[in-house]
Design a protein around this motif. Sequence first.
Motif, PDB file in Angstrom:
ATOM      1  N   GLN A 191       0.825  -1.204   0.000  1.00  0.00           N
ATOM      2  CA  GLN A 191       0.000   0.000   0.000  1.00  0.00           C
ATOM      3  C   GLN A 191       0.867   1.265   0.000  1.00  0.00           C
TER       4      GLN A 191
ATOM      5  N   THR B 104       0.149   4.056  -2.806  1.00  0.00           N
ATOM      6  CA  THR B 104      -0.347   5.384  -2.422  1.00  0.00           C
ATOM      7  C   THR B 104       0.724   6.464  -2.485  1.00  0.00           C
TER       8      THR B 104
ATOM      9  N   ALA C 213       2.547   7.324  -0.138  1.00  0.00           N
ATOM     10  CA  ALA C 213       2.407   8.087   1.106  1.00  0.00           C
ATOM     11  C   ALA C 213       3.769   8.362   1.729  1.00  0.00           C
TER      12      ALA C 213
ATOM     13  N   GLU D 191      -0.869   9.322   6.525  1.00  0.00           N
ATOM     14  CA  GLU D 191      -1.284   9.467   5.124  1.00  0.00           C
ATOM     15  C   GLU D 191      -1.573   8.104   4.507  1.00  0.00           C
TER      16      GLU D 191
ATOM     17  N   SER E   7      -4.943   6.797   5.733  1.00  0.00           N
ATOM     18  CA  SER E   7      -6.058   7.583   5.195  1.00  0.00           C
ATOM     19  C   SER E   7      -6.295   7.302   3.713  1.00  0.00           C
ATOM     20  N   LYS E   8      -5.265   6.831   3.000  1.00  0.00           N
ATOM     21  CA  LYS E   8      -5.399   6.546   1.569  1.00  0.00           C
ATOM     22  C   LYS E   8      -5.463   5.044   1.260  1.00  0.00           C
ATOM     23  N   TRP E   9      -5.577   4.237   2.281  1.00  0.00           N
ATOM     24  CA  TRP E   9      -5.580   2.775   2.115  1.00  0.00           C
ATOM     25  C   TRP E   9      -6.740   2.350   1.202  1.00  0.00           C
TER      26      TRP E   9
ATOM     27  N   ARG F  63      -8.891   5.214  -1.159  1.00  0.00           N
ATOM     28  CA  ARG F  63      -9.719   6.305  -0.639  1.00  0.00           C
ATOM     29  C   ARG F  63      -8.824   7.487  -0.244  1.00  0.00           C
ATOM     30  N   ASP F  64      -9.429   8.569   0.203  1.00  0.00           N
ATOM     31  CA  ASP F  64      -8.673   9.718   0.703  1.00  0.00           C
ATOM     32  C   ASP F  64      -9.459  10.349   1.841  1.00  0.00           C
TER      33      ASP F  64
ATOM     34  N   LYS G 179      -9.431  12.416   4.690  1.00  0.00           N
ATOM     35  CA  LYS G 179      -8.573  13.431   5.290  1.00  0.00           C
ATOM     36  C   LYS G 179      -8.795  13.559   6.791  1.00  0.00           C
TER      37      LYS G 179
ATOM     38  N   ARG H  49      -6.734  10.965   8.511  1.00  0.00           N
ATOM     39  CA  ARG H  49      -5.327  11.363   8.541  1.00  0.00           C
ATOM     40  C   ARG H  49      -5.062  12.372   9.648  1.00  0.00           C
TER      41      ARG H  49
END
Length: 354
Positions: A96, A100, A102, A107, A110-112, A115-116, A118, A121
């Motif tokens: 991941q 991502t 990241a 971060e 939160s982006k796993w 998705r995003d 925020k 995060r």
Amino acid sequence: MEILAFSAFLALFTITGFLSRRRHQLSNTEYLLANRDIPPIMIALSAAASKYSGYMFIGLMGYIYSHGLSAVWIICGLLFGDAVTFFFVHKKLRIQAEQTQAHSYAELISKWGGRDAKWVRLAIAVLSLIFLMTYAAAQFNAGGKALFAVFDWPTYVGTILGAVFIMTYCVSGGLRASIWTDTLQAVLMIVSLMILLGSSLQAIGGWNNYLTALNEVSPSFLDWGEVRFGSFSALFLFALGWMFNGIGVIGQPHIMVRFMALDRAEHMMRATGYYIAWSTAFLALALGVGLATRLFIDPQVGFDAELALPRLAQALLPAFAVGVILGGVFAAVMSTTDSQILSCSAVFSEDFKL
């Protein structure tokens, strides 16, 4: 001589941190994730040194000194919890991290899965900042206690000394400097315990005398199940709690970010082998040394059990070797604290930029 040996190791850690930056252009990815090109053995040793912090030399030793062999359930719980996370979490995390791109653990979460989120995060960032700063303060306290035990310096001296050296190489080299110094510190941590256990066995006259003496400490000192109420249910819950402590590493950004820096996700199993081997050896040595502290340090009124390891070193070793052991304690403190400081810097530089 103690100060000379201790100072030499502090200088060595700092030089190692500076050397790590050679030939690497400093950027966000380099500073926070070491360009994701760290080999598995360094990832394993760095993660182990960061997790098995000053608590092992100070807190765990105090527990073993006070409660004896029942501390084995702490060790079993930690190792089992670590194994669970390695086999089920860390490889997915590295994959991941690549997908991502990241730069921080908050971060990444939160982006796993594309998705995003925020708000996730930001929540992780705030919690990380609060708990990592508290954890770092506890590490500095452990270092201060060790210096107090050996040199009779005020505990705040250890805090200031550790902060100066850690900030020196962290600011210069970021995560790569932290991982390089962690690797060296992991070696010193395990060597220092080997020296102490070997010295204890030599002083007591070998394994047979060691075991005989431990049996004579108290009727319950070598009781595997002497945990608070002595019941099976209490023992089970005690071990289970430490297993979740091991699993709880997934909530510690300063350790998880190391797995994000691994060179390839396919190398995670190799890192797992190195990590489990080092951790098993280190914890077994810690148990042996912790039990030995009770043989050479009589319980005293007002004695702080958390000072058992440095007191044992002073009782058995020449001055220069005491400095080496103190270097091992400080290595454990620094290897965790530098990681926490870098994670906090990621919160300010990356996660608050929503």
